[in-house]
Structures are given as C-alpha cells and as structure tokens.
Design an enzyme around this catalytic site. Structure first.
Site, PDB file in Angstrom:
ATOM      1  N   LYS A 102       0.814  -1.226   0.000  1.00 34.21           N
ATOM      2  CA  LYS A 102       0.000   0.000   0.000  1.00 34.21           C
ATOM      3  C   LYS A 102       0.849   1.278   0.000  1.00 34.21           C
ATOM      4  O   LYS A 102       0.391   2.336  -0.393  1.00 34.21           O
ATOM      5  CB  LYS A 102      -0.973  -0.005   1.186  1.00 34.21           C
ATOM      6  CG  LYS A 102      -0.328   0.067   2.530  1.00 34.21           C
ATOM      7  CD  LYS A 102      -1.360   0.156   3.634  1.00 34.21           C
ATOM      8  CE  LYS A 102      -0.646   0.297   4.960  1.00 34.21           C
ATOM      9  NZ  LYS A 102      -1.485   0.409   6.096  1.00 34.21           N
ATOM     10  N   LEU A 160      16.582   4.544  22.446  1.00 36.63           N
ATOM     11  CA  LEU A 160      17.984   4.852  22.762  1.00 36.63           C
ATOM     12  C   LEU A 160      18.789   5.144  21.492  1.00 36.63           C
ATOM     13  O   LEU A 160      19.692   5.986  21.509  1.00 36.63           O
ATOM     14  CB  LEU A 160      18.613   3.707  23.565  1.00 36.63           C
ATOM     15  CG  LEU A 160      17.999   3.559  24.964  1.00 36.63           C
ATOM     16  CD1 LEU A 160      18.621   2.401  25.719  1.00 36.63           C
ATOM     17  CD2 LEU A 160      18.150   4.846  25.782  1.00 36.63           C
ATOM     18  N   THR A 176       8.454  -1.034   6.728  1.00 36.25           N
ATOM     19  CA  THR A 176       8.922  -0.179   7.825  1.00 36.25           C
ATOM     20  C   THR A 176      10.440  -0.104   7.796  1.00 36.25           C
ATOM     21  O   THR A 176      11.038   0.979   7.913  1.00 36.25           O
ATOM     22  CB  THR A 176       8.468  -0.793   9.173  1.00 36.25           C
ATOM     23  OG1 THR A 176       7.053  -0.956   9.153  1.00 36.25           O
ATOM     24  CG2 THR A 176       8.879   0.078  10.342  1.00 36.25           C
ATOM     25  N   HIS A 189      44.844 -11.502  13.889  1.00 33.71           N
ATOM     26  CA  HIS A 189      45.387 -10.529  14.832  1.00 33.71           C
ATOM     27  C   HIS A 189      45.898  -9.318  14.069  1.00 33.71           C
ATOM     28  O   HIS A 189      46.550  -9.494  13.044  1.00 33.71           O
ATOM     29  CB  HIS A 189      46.539 -11.158  15.624  1.00 33.71           C
ATOM     30  CG  HIS A 189      47.212 -10.164  16.518  1.00 33.71           C
ATOM     31  ND1 HIS A 189      46.654  -9.771  17.713  1.00 33.71           N
ATOM     32  CD2 HIS A 189      48.372  -9.475  16.363  1.00 33.71           C
ATOM     33  CE1 HIS A 189      47.456  -8.876  18.276  1.00 33.71           C
ATOM     34  NE2 HIS A 189      48.499  -8.671  17.477  1.00 33.71           N
ATOM     35  N   SER A 230       4.063  -4.043  11.420  1.00 29.52           N
ATOM     36  CA  SER A 230       3.646  -3.446  12.690  1.00 29.52           C
ATOM     37  C   SER A 230       3.593  -1.933  12.568  1.00 29.52           C
ATOM     38  O   SER A 230       4.042  -1.357  11.579  1.00 29.52           O
ATOM     39  CB  SER A 230       4.636  -3.841  13.781  1.00 29.52           C
ATOM     40  OG  SER A 230       5.916  -3.340  13.458  1.00 29.52           O
TER      41      SER A 230
HETATM   42  C1  LIG Z   1      12.919   3.284  13.867  1.00 30.51           C
HETATM   43  C2  LIG Z   1      13.010   1.789  13.690  1.00 30.51           C
HETATM   44  C3  LIG Z   1      14.243   1.189  13.623  1.00 30.51           C
HETATM   45  C4  LIG Z   1      14.349  -0.187  13.449  1.00 30.51           C
HETATM   46  N1  LIG Z   1      15.589  -0.725  13.391  1.00 30.51           N
HETATM   47  C5  LIG Z   1      15.719  -2.052  13.212  1.00 30.51           C
HETATM   48  C6  LIG Z   1      17.008  -2.639  13.091  1.00 30.51           C
HETATM   49  O1  LIG Z   1      18.029  -1.953  13.129  1.00 30.51           O
HETATM   50  N2  LIG Z   1      17.084  -3.967  12.896  1.00 30.51           N
HETATM   51  C7  LIG Z   1      15.968  -4.760  12.838  1.00 30.51           C
HETATM   52  O2  LIG Z   1      16.099  -5.981  12.673  1.00 30.51           O
HETATM   53  N3  LIG Z   1      14.726  -4.227  12.949  1.00 30.51           N
HETATM   54  C8  LIG Z   1      14.576  -2.903  13.130  1.00 30.51           C
HETATM   55  N4  LIG Z   1      13.330  -2.359  13.198  1.00 30.51           N
HETATM   56  C9  LIG Z   1      12.166  -3.266  13.106  1.00 30.51           C
HETATM   57  C10 LIG Z   1      11.897  -3.666  11.657  1.00 30.51           C
HETATM   58  O3  LIG Z   1      11.654  -2.501  10.904  1.00 30.51           O
HETATM   59  C11 LIG Z   1      10.701  -4.619  11.582  1.00 30.51           C
HETATM   60  O4  LIG Z   1      10.918  -5.720  12.430  1.00 30.51           O
HETATM   61  C12 LIG Z   1      10.510  -5.126  10.162  1.00 30.51           C
HETATM   62  O5  LIG Z   1      10.294  -4.063   9.264  1.00 30.51           O
HETATM   63  C13 LIG Z   1       9.323  -6.103  10.093  1.00 30.51           C
HETATM   64  O6  LIG Z   1       9.167  -6.547   8.781  1.00 30.51           O
HETATM   65  P1  LIG Z   1       7.763  -7.012   8.218  1.00 30.51           P
HETATM   66  O7  LIG Z   1       8.023  -7.444   6.820  1.00 30.51           O
HETATM   67  O8  LIG Z   1       7.135  -7.962   9.148  1.00 30.51           O
HETATM   68  O9  LIG Z   1       6.834  -5.711   8.239  1.00 30.51           O
HETATM   69  P2  LIG Z   1       7.009  -4.200   7.740  1.00 30.51           P
HETATM   70  O10 LIG Z   1       8.414  -3.876   7.448  1.00 30.51           O
HETATM   71  O11 LIG Z   1       6.289  -3.372   8.729  1.00 30.51           O
HETATM   72  O12 LIG Z   1       6.249  -4.181   6.349  1.00 30.51           O
HETATM   73  C14 LIG Z   1       4.885  -4.370   6.251  1.00 30.51           C
HETATM   74  C15 LIG Z   1       4.397  -3.724   4.976  1.00 30.51           C
HETATM   75  O13 LIG Z   1       3.043  -4.103   4.771  1.00 30.51           O
HETATM   76  C16 LIG Z   1       2.345  -3.015   4.200  1.00 30.51           C
HETATM   77  N5  LIG Z   1       0.914  -3.221   4.422  1.00 30.51           N
HETATM   78  C17 LIG Z   1       0.250  -3.258   5.606  1.00 30.51           C
HETATM   79  N6  LIG Z   1      -1.053  -3.526   5.407  1.00 30.51           N
HETATM   80  C18 LIG Z   1      -1.227  -3.664   4.058  1.00 30.51           C
HETATM   81  C19 LIG Z   1      -2.343  -3.950   3.251  1.00 30.51           C
HETATM   82  N7  LIG Z   1      -3.553  -4.171   3.740  1.00 30.51           N
HETATM   83  N8  LIG Z   1      -2.151  -3.997   1.898  1.00 30.51           N
HETATM   84  C20 LIG Z   1      -0.925  -3.787   1.353  1.00 30.51           C
HETATM   85  N9  LIG Z   1       0.182  -3.518   2.101  1.00 30.51           N
HETATM   86  C21 LIG Z   1       0.031  -3.469   3.433  1.00 30.51           C
HETATM   87  C22 LIG Z   1       2.920  -1.811   4.935  1.00 30.51           C
HETATM   88  O14 LIG Z   1       2.729  -0.631   4.190  1.00 30.51           O
HETATM   89  C23 LIG Z   1       4.399  -2.199   5.030  1.00 30.51           C
HETATM   90  O15 LIG Z   1       5.136  -1.702   3.948  1.00 30.51           O
HETATM   91  C24 LIG Z   1      13.183  -0.982  13.343  1.00 30.51           C
HETATM   92  C25 LIG Z   1      11.922  -0.381  13.382  1.00 30.51           C
HETATM   93  C26 LIG Z   1      11.831   0.986  13.546  1.00 30.51           C
HETATM   94  C27 LIG Z   1      10.472   1.615  13.574  1.00 30.51           C
END
Ligand SMILES: Cc1cc2nc3c(=O)[nH]c(=O)nc-3n(C[C@H](O)[C@H](O)[C@H](O)COP(=O)(O)OP(=O)(O)OC[C@H]3O[C@@H](n4cnc5c(N)ncnc54)[C@H](O)[C@@H]3O)c2cc1C
Length: 465
Positions: A33, A186, A40, A444, A145
């Site tokens: 979307k 942090l 994220t 080393h 999330s």
């Molecule tokens: C500031 C920040 C820093 C982070 N740093 C780290 C890090 O350094 N290392 C790490 O491992 N994790 C980090 N994370 C966590 C990491 O971003 C998430 O764990 C990861 O993105 C999860 O992946 P995912 O594919 O489950 O979901 P997401 O990355 O959240 O992707 C889900 C996608 O689904 C889409 N979506 C939702 N509903 C619909 C729908 N109905 N139709 C179509 N599309 C939809 C959303 O738009 C989104 O693009 C961080 C998070 C934040 C907020």
C-alpha cells in the site's frame, strides 16, 4: 489473474518471501500500500535510523574523538539538510533496489491496499479508487507493525513524535524527552544527543533495554550517562501537555512518590510497536488472533486454509532479519521443501555507540530456567585493536552449558558488536562449544579476538587478561 502465492506487504518479510517463492517456480504477486517497497525497515526503520546513527557518530567523532589520534579539526559544523539527504538517498537506493529485485525475479507487484475478500481471493484497492481481485492458491500476510500509542497522548509528528517523526526533525531540539528506554528510543535519542540536544529518557521499568542481559544493560547505561543522556527509570508518564512551542511531560515514580514535570521541545514516544492487521478482513474470514498478533503454527499457517503469516504480525521478536528468515522458510514450505527458522539463534543489535549485540540466552534466563552455566568474559581494554582505535569500552561475555560446554548465549557491548556477533550465530547454529570457538584461529589484531578470548575464559584460560 491467478497465482500460486499472493504476499500482502512488501517489508523484509514479504519481499524476501516473494523473491524466494519466485526463485522456486511459484507464480507470485506482492501487494504494497506504500508508494515504495521495503516496508517499515527500509522506509522508516532500520535503514534511515542507521544512516542518521552513522552520520551523527561521524559528527561526534569529528568534534571530540579525532584530536587524540593526532587529527586536528576545527569545530565541525552541522549541515542537517545534507545529513537528511544522506539518509533519504540511502533509503531511496534500498527501496529502488527492492523494486529491481522483484522485477528481476518476475514477481508481479501491485500498489494498493489488500484485503482478503474470501479464501483464495485478494482484493486490491488502488489509490485512484480502482479495485481488482487476485485469485491465488496461497496468501502470506506480512503486514508488519505500527507504532504503539501511549494512551491519552496524541502524536503530531512535530512536537510529540514517533520514531517516524524523530527521523525527520527540522533541527535538533534543545531538549528531547524520550519515553521508553528500548532499542528504538535509545538509538534515536543517541542521534539527537550527538547533534546537540539535551536528552532525558523516561522508562517505566527500573532498567534500560528490557530483554538484554542485565550486566550488559547496566554497563551500557553508565556509558550513555557519560555521553550525557539522563535517565528517569521506574517512572511512568502520566500525561503530555502541549505548550506553545513544546510540551510538558508529567511523570511520577512507579512505586509512588512526588510527580515531576519535564519541559521538552520534542517528545519521542518509543514504547514499542504493535502488529498491524487493520482492514485485512481477518475477522470476517475467522483468522485466529491473540493479543493483536495472527496465530500461526510451526509452518506459519493460520487456522484458515491457504492463509499464512510471517514477520512482525506474528509472534516473536519484531526484527527485520527474523521476518526475512520466516519469509524464506514459508516460501520453501509452499514449494514443498522443509523451510525452518531456528528461534534459538536470532541475534539482536542496538546500534548505539558502543553497540550492543546478543544471541541466545541471557544470564537471567539461564538462572530462571535452572540451567547450570559457565561464564567467560573479556574486556575490550585488553584487546590490541580496540586500543589502537580508542574503542576500549565494553566486553564480550560467553555463556556455556556447565556440563557440555555448548554455547548458550553470547553478549557483546563494544565497537562493531553488531558485526562481531555473526560468528557466535554460526557457532550456535552448529551447536558449537566454547572450546570450538576458543580453538578457532582469529586474525590478529582484530576485535574478534575478544570473542575468542571470552570463549577461552569460559575454561579460565584467557591469555591476555
Ligand atoms: C525506527 C526503527 C528502527 C528499526 N531498526 C531495526 C534494526 O536496526 N534492525 C531490525 O532488525 N529491525 C529494526 N526495526 C524493526 C523492523 O523494521 C521490523 O521488524 C521489520 O520491518 C518487520 O518486517 P515485516 O516485513 O514484518 O513488516 P514491515 O516492514 O512493517 O512491512 C509491512 C508492509 O506491509 C504493508 N501493508 C500493511 N497492510 C497492508 C495492506 N492491507 N495492503 C498492502 N500492504 C500493506 C505496509 O505498508 C508495510 O510496507 C526498526 C523499526 C523501527 C520503527
């Protein structure tokens, strides 16, 4: 159009799943979307935060760290728009890279909001109002999330911000109050501290970084305090009131006591994230949920045939690499293979300075489960490479089973800990012992010798301490 697999959400879980499924010959589509792919993590999470962490660390080094190395600099000047451009360029390169990879692997990509209209039918609503139905044998939900709200506190992304707003501030706030001493709070607190803000962290628990080994977390807190990050632990936020140009954060001790008001120019709410399932039509289809997360079995299957889920939207640590590994595993299962994720070996990293990295059990967990264990520690002050770089803060701790010597956990506080943890992951994936690690030749001088020495220390035979 009919598919073997439609993936909903193109974050690290979804896009990796779609690519692996296509590699294995499944006709695959992905629906996102957001305007760009990467979820994220690539758009508003891991990647932009690491770009700002690195750039702000360089700014800090230029201001304070280089003179002792014999590099004279005049006072560095912050060019925040250029730093933000570096962040935005990094994000753009990564999200465009995902678009390229999807195309290269012949994954059909759809932009729009997906909804499960019925089993085997995904409805995609595009921003122009058009709708289409994708027929599919399988659906993988990877919708990730969203920021967990603080009850009664409205996020405007200007004065009261989530992590998303904290990646976009137009100038360093004079005073930043961070609600929540978890990883995101942090990391972003560190960014703005280095760029000139006064930073105060408020945390409900009596410790920072819940879930991280306590010895590591305590030493880390002291290092943060040396960097002038202040902590109000065991305090709860009772309200955030907007004033003209800022906000007043009301806090009080969890155990009861005198309330305190803290004036802030910006308040960052970083109390966690919650699974995002809104608008997917899960209730109508009867998909089982527990505390907001989609319930899945060992094969990522929900209770509804043909619907699976991965990533932040299901149980487990909310981490990009966990989502990716689940994406690969579920694609392999759908292709008739035996995809699997070893949840015992999922590393975590805090990208502050110094970094924290960990994998496996903490000492507290081993005590709670009654496992007899041996500990080996090695400080970076005794490591030649660390001294040569003046990165001597921190230590490595290896926890091994007292009887079998199998490594149960590795915890690193120190420069480049996030890179150093990888060898511990490989070792643990192979069920390796502290002795295996101790007898493996390490170059080393490297920081990784501290990991080897900590493994040697398990058997009380570290050489350099
Ligand atoms: C500031 C920040 C820093 C982070 N740093 C780290 C890090 O350094 N290392 C790490 O491992 N994790 C980090 N994370 C966590 C990491 O971003 C998430 O764990 C990861 O993105 C999860 O992946 P995912 O594919 O489950 O979901 P997401 O990355 O959240 O992707 C889900 C996608 O689904 C889409 N979506 C939702 N509903 C619909 C729908 N109905 N139709 C179509 N599309 C939809 C959303 O738009 C989104 O693009 C961080 C998070 C934040 C907020």
């Amino acid at each position: 159009m009919s598919y073997d697999l439609v993936v909903i959400g193109a974050g690290p879980g979804g896009y990796v799943c779609a690519i692996r499924a296509a590699q294995l010959g499944l006709k695959t589509a992905i629906v996102e979307k957001r305007k760009t792919f990467g979820g994220t993590c690539l758009n508003i999470g891991c990647i932009p935060s690491k770009a700002l962490l690195y750039a702000s660390e360089m700014f800090e080094e230029a201001g304070h760290g280089l003179a002792a190395l014999g590099v004279k600099t005049s006072a560095p000047e912050l060019d925040l728009p250029a730093m933000m451009k570096h962040k935005d360029d990094t994000v753009a390169a990564n999200v465009n890279g995902v678009a390229f990879l999807l195309k290269k692997n012949k994954v059909d990509a759809f932009h729009g909001e997906a909804r499960l209209a019925a089993a085997g039918k995904v409805e995609v609503s595009a921003s122009d109002g058009s709708r289409q139905i994708l027929e599919t044998k399988n659906v993988v939900i990877a919708t990730g999330s969203d920021v967990a709200p603080l009850p009664g506190v409205e996020i405007d992304e200007k004065i009261v911000v989530s992590s998303t707003g904290a990646l976009e501030l137009a100038k360093p706030p004079k005073k930043l109050v961070v609600v929540g001493a978890g990883i995101i709070g942090l990391e972003l607190g560190s960014v703005w501290r280095r760029l000139g803000s006064e930073v105060v962290v408020v945390e409900f628990l009596d410790r920072v970084l819940p879930g991280v080994d306590l010895e590591v977390a305590r030493q880390f807190q002291r290092l943060m305090e040396k960097q002038k990050v202040a902590f109000n632990l065991a305090h709860k936020v009772t309200g955030v009131r907007r004033t003209g140009s800022g906000a007043i954060v009301a806090i009080e001790p969890v155990a009861g006591g005198k309330p305190i008001s803290i004036e802030a120019d910006v308040v960052l709410v970083a109390i966690g994230r919650r699974p995002f399932t809104q608008g997917l039509g899960l209730e109508a289809l009867g998909v089982a949920m527990e505390r907001g997360r989609i319930v899945t079995d060992a094969n990522f299957a929900t209770n509804v045939a043909g619907v699976r889920a991965i990533g932040d939207v299901v149980a487990g640590p909310m981490l990009a690499h966990k989502a990716e590994d689940e994406g690969i595993a579920v694609a392999e299962i759908l292709a008739g293979q035996h995809g699997h994720v070893n949840y015992e070996v999922i590393p975590g990293v805090v990208y502050t300075s110094p970094e924290i990295a960990f994998v496996g059990r903490t000492e507290e967990e081993l005590k709670a489960q009654g496992t007899a264990y041996s500990v080996g520690r090695f400080p970076f002050t005794a490591n030649g490479r660390a001294r040569s770089m003046r990165h001597t803060d921190g230590f490595v701790k290896v926890l091994a089973d007292a009887k079998t010597d199998r490594v149960l956990g590795v915890h690193i506080l120190g420069h480049a800990a996030g890179e150093l943890i990888a060898e511990a992951c490989v070792l643990m994936e192979f069920g390796g012992s502290a002795e295996d690690l101790a007898r493996t030749c390490h170059s080393h001088p490297t920081l990784s010798e501290a990991v080897k020495e900590a493994a040697m220390a398990v058997d009380k035979r570290a050489i350099h301490i």
